[in-house]
Design a protein around this motif. Sequence first.
Motif, PDB file in Angstrom:
ATOM      1  N   GLY A   8      38.712  40.406  35.497  1.00  0.00           N
ATOM      2  CA  GLY A   8      38.454  40.901  36.840  1.00  0.00           C
ATOM      3  C   GLY A   8      37.419  42.008  36.938  1.00  0.00           C
ATOM      4  N   GLY A   9      36.922  42.464  35.801  1.00  0.00           N
ATOM      5  CA  GLY A   9      35.892  43.494  35.851  1.00  0.00           C
ATOM      6  C   GLY A   9      34.586  42.952  36.394  1.00  0.00           C
ATOM      7  N   GLY A  10      33.671  43.841  36.677  1.00  0.00           N
ATOM      8  CA  GLY A  10      32.377  43.425  37.190  1.00  0.00           C
ATOM      9  C   GLY A  10      31.606  44.599  37.734  1.00  0.00           C
ATOM     10  N   SER A  11      30.544  44.299  38.465  1.00  0.00           N
ATOM     11  CA  SER A  11      29.688  45.325  39.050  1.00  0.00           C
ATOM     12  C   SER A  11      29.841  45.336  40.553  1.00  0.00           C
ATOM     13  CB  SER A  11      28.228  45.049  38.680  1.00  0.00           C
ATOM     14  OG  SER A  11      28.041  45.129  37.293  1.00  0.00           O
ATOM     15  N   VAL A  12      30.060  46.516  41.106  1.00  0.00           N
ATOM     16  CA  VAL A  12      30.186  46.671  42.548  1.00  0.00           C
ATOM     17  C   VAL A  12      29.445  47.918  42.979  1.00  0.00           C
ATOM     18  CG1 VAL A  12      32.408  45.492  42.698  1.00  0.00           C
ATOM     19  CG2 VAL A  12      32.350  47.962  42.349  1.00  0.00           C
ATOM     20  N   GLN A  13      29.188  48.004  44.260  1.00  0.00           N
ATOM     21  CA  GLN A  13      28.577  49.209  44.806  1.00  0.00           C
ATOM     22  C   GLN A  13      29.659  50.219  45.155  1.00  0.00           C
ATOM     23  OE1 GLN A  13      25.943  47.987  48.019  1.00  0.00           O
ATOM     24  NE2 GLN A  13      24.231  47.981  46.573  1.00  0.00           N
ATOM     25  N   GLY A  15      32.164  52.386  46.986  1.00  0.00           N
ATOM     26  CA  GLY A  15      32.959  52.031  48.151  1.00  0.00           C
ATOM     27  C   GLY A  15      33.565  50.651  48.087  1.00  0.00           C
ATOM     28  N   GLY A  16      33.168  49.875  47.106  1.00  0.00           N
ATOM     29  CA  GLY A  16      33.676  48.518  46.958  1.00  0.00           C
ATOM     30  C   GLY A  16      35.038  48.451  46.297  1.00  0.00           C
ATOM     31  N   SER A  17      35.489  47.223  46.089  1.00  0.00           N
ATOM     32  CA  SER A  17      36.820  46.988  45.526  1.00  0.00           C
ATOM     33  C   SER A  17      36.761  45.954  44.408  1.00  0.00           C
ATOM     34  CB  SER A  17      37.766  46.466  46.623  1.00  0.00           C
ATOM     35  OG  SER A  17      37.919  47.405  47.659  1.00  0.00           O
ATOM     36  N   LEU A  18      37.698  46.085  43.497  1.00  0.00           N
ATOM     37  CA  LEU A  18      37.907  45.099  42.447  1.00  0.00           C
ATOM     38  C   LEU A  18      39.398  45.004  42.170  1.00  0.00           C
ATOM     39  CD1 LEU A  18      35.169  45.900  39.764  1.00  0.00           C
ATOM     40  CD2 LEU A  18      35.328  43.817  41.129  1.00  0.00           C
ATOM     41  N   ARG A  19      39.816  43.861  41.648  1.00  0.00           N
ATOM     42  CA  ARG A  19      41.204  43.682  41.232  1.00  0.00           C
ATOM     43  C   ARG A  19      41.219  43.228  39.782  1.00  0.00           C
ATOM     44  NH1 ARG A  19      45.660  39.107  42.792  1.00  0.00           N
ATOM     45  NH2 ARG A  19      47.499  40.467  42.973  1.00  0.00           N
ATOM     46  N   LEU A  20      41.762  44.071  38.937  1.00  0.00           N
ATOM     47  CA  LEU A  20      41.890  43.730  37.526  1.00  0.00           C
ATOM     48  C   LEU A  20      43.237  43.060  37.277  1.00  0.00           C
ATOM     49  CD1 LEU A  20      40.542  46.988  35.830  1.00  0.00           C
ATOM     50  CD2 LEU A  20      39.261  45.025  36.725  1.00  0.00           C
ATOM     51  N   SER A  21      43.239  42.132  36.333  1.00  0.00           N
ATOM     52  CA  SER A  21      44.477  41.476  35.917  1.00  0.00           C
ATOM     53  C   SER A  21      44.681  41.677  34.421  1.00  0.00           C
ATOM     54  CB  SER A  21      44.423  39.979  36.207  1.00  0.00           C
ATOM     55  OG  SER A  21      44.291  39.728  37.583  1.00  0.00           O
ATOM     56  N   CYS A  22      45.936  41.735  34.030  1.00  0.00           N
ATOM     57  CA  CYS A  22      46.297  41.838  32.618  1.00  0.00           C
ATOM     58  C   CYS A  22      47.380  40.798  32.357  1.00  0.00           C
ATOM     59  CB  CYS A  22      46.794  43.239  32.302  1.00  0.00           C
ATOM     60  SG  CYS A  22      47.495  43.433  30.647  1.00  0.00           S
ATOM     61  N   ALA A  23      47.027  39.751  31.656  1.00  0.00           N
ATOM     62  CA  ALA A  23      47.960  38.672  31.341  1.00  0.00           C
ATOM     63  C   ALA A  23      48.566  38.895  29.963  1.00  0.00           C
ATOM     64  CB  ALA A  23      47.245  37.335  31.399  1.00  0.00           C
TER      65      ALA A  23
END
Length: 122
Positions: A8-13, A15-23
């Motif tokens: 779920g990682g990545g590049s955002v500006q 104020g943005g959002s991300l959702r990480l998952s851990c399986a």
Amino acid sequence: QVQLVESGGGSVQSGGSLRLSCAASGFTFAYYAIAWFRQAPGKEREGVSCISSSDGSTVYADSVKGRFTISRDNTKNTVFLTMNSLKPEDTAVYYCTTDPLWCQTDKDLDAWGQGTLVTVSS
């Protein structure tokens, strides 16, 4: 074998959002607290948040309180880290782990994922 796999990682500006998952796999997930740590370039690894094994209670570092939310789904052996209002200083590799950090855990286990990179640009 015991495994924790982040995604779920990545590049955002900013104020943005991300959702990480851990399986998780290879152990009885529900018995263990799960924590997220992060390590920014040139800095030491720091604890971000954790969720307990018994009642799902959560704890956050002051730097992310009110912006990040940790949750778990024991039916899917997965922990999530929802990150809102991201800032450039949140840029880091994020790791999930069975290190309980500040949370209650029923059992102890030393396991870490490989990490996922989050980059926040201004």
